[in-house]
Scaffold this motif. Sequence first.
Motif, PDB file in Angstrom:
ATOM      1  N   GLN A  69       0.905  -1.149   0.027  1.00  0.00           N
ATOM      2  CA  GLN A  69       0.193  -0.056  -0.123  1.00  0.00           C
ATOM      3  C   GLN A  69       0.855   1.500  -0.112  1.00  0.00           C
ATOM      4  O   GLN A  69       1.950   1.038   0.289  1.00  0.00           O
ATOM      5  CB  GLN A  69      -0.761   0.057   1.046  1.00  0.00           C
ATOM      6  N   SER A  70       0.282   2.370  -0.526  1.00  0.00           N
ATOM      7  CA  SER A  70       0.767   3.593  -0.395  1.00  0.00           C
ATOM      8  C   SER A  70       2.331   3.584  -1.292  1.00  0.00           C
ATOM      9  O   SER A  70       2.442   3.333  -2.306  1.00  0.00           O
ATOM     10  CB  SER A  70       1.064   4.176   1.035  1.00  0.00           C
ATOM     11  N   CYS A  71       3.321   3.925  -0.618  1.00  0.00           N
ATOM     12  CA  CYS A  71       4.684   3.902  -0.942  1.00  0.00           C
ATOM     13  C   CYS A  71       5.050   2.603  -1.313  1.00  0.00           C
ATOM     14  O   CYS A  71       5.953   2.276  -2.465  1.00  0.00           O
ATOM     15  CB  CYS A  71       5.693   4.527   0.140  1.00  0.00           C
ATOM     16  N   GLY A  72       4.726   1.546  -0.793  1.00  0.00           N
ATOM     17  CA  GLY A  72       5.075   0.327  -1.021  1.00  0.00           C
ATOM     18  C   GLY A  72       4.432  -0.330  -2.344  1.00  0.00           C
ATOM     19  O   GLY A  72       4.937  -1.402  -2.771  1.00  0.00           O
ATOM     20  N   ALA A  73       3.540   0.338  -2.944  1.00  0.00           N
ATOM     21  CA  ALA A  73       3.142   0.028  -4.240  1.00  0.00           C
ATOM     22  C   ALA A  73       4.260  -0.181  -5.239  1.00  0.00           C
ATOM     23  O   ALA A  73       4.121  -0.947  -6.162  1.00  0.00           O
ATOM     24  CB  ALA A  73       1.924   0.868  -4.782  1.00  0.00           C
ATOM     25  N   CYS A  74       5.106   1.004  -5.065  1.00  0.00           N
ATOM     26  CA  CYS A  74       6.441   0.928  -6.004  1.00  0.00           C
ATOM     27  C   CYS A  74       7.811   0.496  -5.063  1.00  0.00           C
ATOM     28  O   CYS A  74       8.633  -0.230  -5.723  1.00  0.00           O
ATOM     29  CB  CYS A  74       6.821   2.112  -6.589  1.00  0.00           C
ATOM     30  N   HIS A  75       7.670   0.904  -3.908  1.00  0.00           N
ATOM     31  CA  HIS A  75       8.789   0.638  -3.277  1.00  0.00           C
ATOM     32  C   HIS A  75       8.875  -0.788  -2.765  1.00  0.00           C
ATOM     33  O   HIS A  75       8.677  -1.094  -1.388  1.00  0.00           O
ATOM     34  CB  HIS A  75       9.083   1.743  -2.166  1.00  0.00           C
ATOM     35  N   ASN A  76       8.961  -1.922  -3.611  1.00  0.00           N
ATOM     36  CA  ASN A  76       8.751  -3.254  -3.227  1.00  0.00           C
ATOM     37  C   ASN A  76      10.173  -3.993  -3.245  1.00  0.00           C
ATOM     38  O   ASN A  76      10.232  -5.060  -3.271  1.00  0.00           O
ATOM     39  CB  ASN A  76       7.678  -3.930  -3.737  1.00  0.00           C
ATOM     40  N   GLY A  77      11.130  -3.432  -3.666  1.00  0.00           N
ATOM     41  CA  GLY A  77      12.474  -4.074  -4.002  1.00  0.00           C
ATOM     42  C   GLY A  77      12.704  -4.473  -5.248  1.00  0.00           C
ATOM     43  O   GLY A  77      13.726  -4.846  -5.826  1.00  0.00           O
ATOM     44  N   LYS A  78      11.725  -4.277  -6.270  1.00  0.00           N
ATOM     45  CA  LYS A  78      11.639  -4.766  -7.435  1.00  0.00           C
ATOM     46  C   LYS A  78      11.500  -3.552  -8.541  1.00  0.00           C
ATOM     47  O   LYS A  78      12.403  -3.433  -9.404  1.00  0.00           O
ATOM     48  CB  LYS A  78      10.228  -5.701  -8.000  1.00  0.00           C
ATOM     49  N   ASN A  79      10.450  -2.697  -7.993  1.00  0.00           N
ATOM     50  CA  ASN A  79      10.380  -1.634  -8.907  1.00  0.00           C
ATOM     51  C   ASN A  79      11.241  -0.403  -8.618  1.00  0.00           C
ATOM     52  O   ASN A  79      11.647   0.483  -9.341  1.00  0.00           O
ATOM     53  CB  ASN A  79       8.705  -1.031  -9.070  1.00  0.00           C
ATOM     54  N   ALA A  80      11.483  -0.355  -7.239  1.00  0.00           N
ATOM     55  CA  ALA A  80      12.171   0.626  -6.551  1.00  0.00           C
ATOM     56  C   ALA A  80      12.731   0.028  -5.190  1.00  0.00           C
ATOM     57  O   ALA A  80      12.526  -1.053  -4.710  1.00  0.00           O
ATOM     58  CB  ALA A  80      11.611   2.192  -6.457  1.00  0.00           C
ATOM     59  N   PHE A  81      13.503   0.757  -4.690  1.00  0.00           N
ATOM     60  CA  PHE A  81      14.209   0.358  -3.184  1.00  0.00           C
ATOM     61  C   PHE A  81      13.119  -0.101  -2.376  1.00  0.00           C
ATOM     62  O   PHE A  81      11.952   0.475  -2.474  1.00  0.00           O
ATOM     63  CB  PHE A  81      15.371   1.419  -2.765  1.00  0.00           C
ATOM     64  N   ASP A  82      13.258  -0.984  -1.457  1.00  0.00           N
ATOM     65  CA  ASP A  82      12.204  -1.721  -0.697  1.00  0.00           C
ATOM     66  C   ASP A  82      11.959  -0.702   0.479  1.00  0.00           C
ATOM     67  O   ASP A  82      12.975  -0.121   0.884  1.00  0.00           O
ATOM     68  CB  ASP A  82      12.737  -3.157  -0.061  1.00  0.00           C
ATOM     69  N   VAL A  83      10.751  -0.505   0.831  1.00  0.00           N
ATOM     70  CA  VAL A  83      10.319   0.210   1.989  1.00  0.00           C
ATOM     71  C   VAL A  83      11.020  -0.113   3.108  1.00  0.00           C
ATOM     72  O   VAL A  83      11.143   0.515   4.236  1.00  0.00           O
ATOM     73  CB  VAL A  83       8.976   0.249   2.157  1.00  0.00           C
TER      74      VAL A  83
END
Length: 101
Positions: A78-92
């Motif tokens: 959810q929220s930032c984690g939609a992209c910041h998941n270690g695949k699309n961008a650095f992990d939250v």
Amino acid sequence: MKNIFLGILIIFFLATMVSAKIGGGDITFEEKKFGNVIFSHENHIEGIGLKCTDCHDSPYITKEKHKKVTMAEMKKGQSCGACHNGKNAFDVKDCKSCHKK
């Protein structure tokens, strides 16, 4: 001649002000325990190439209307984690990437 110079100067000044806040500028999310998070529109729009519609209206509406989301919810995408998941961008889970003391 003086009026033309003044007009050009005003146009230049206004153009500089408009370009200084890309997509709404930086937004600070206050977090006392781990440190504030500063979201940079410029980094996401110019740096990464996202469009406003990639985030607005979903997962974000506006800072004022956005409901606070926990780190556990972000880790679930959810929220930032939609992209910041270690695949699309650095992990939250990489706390220091966002939280600044």
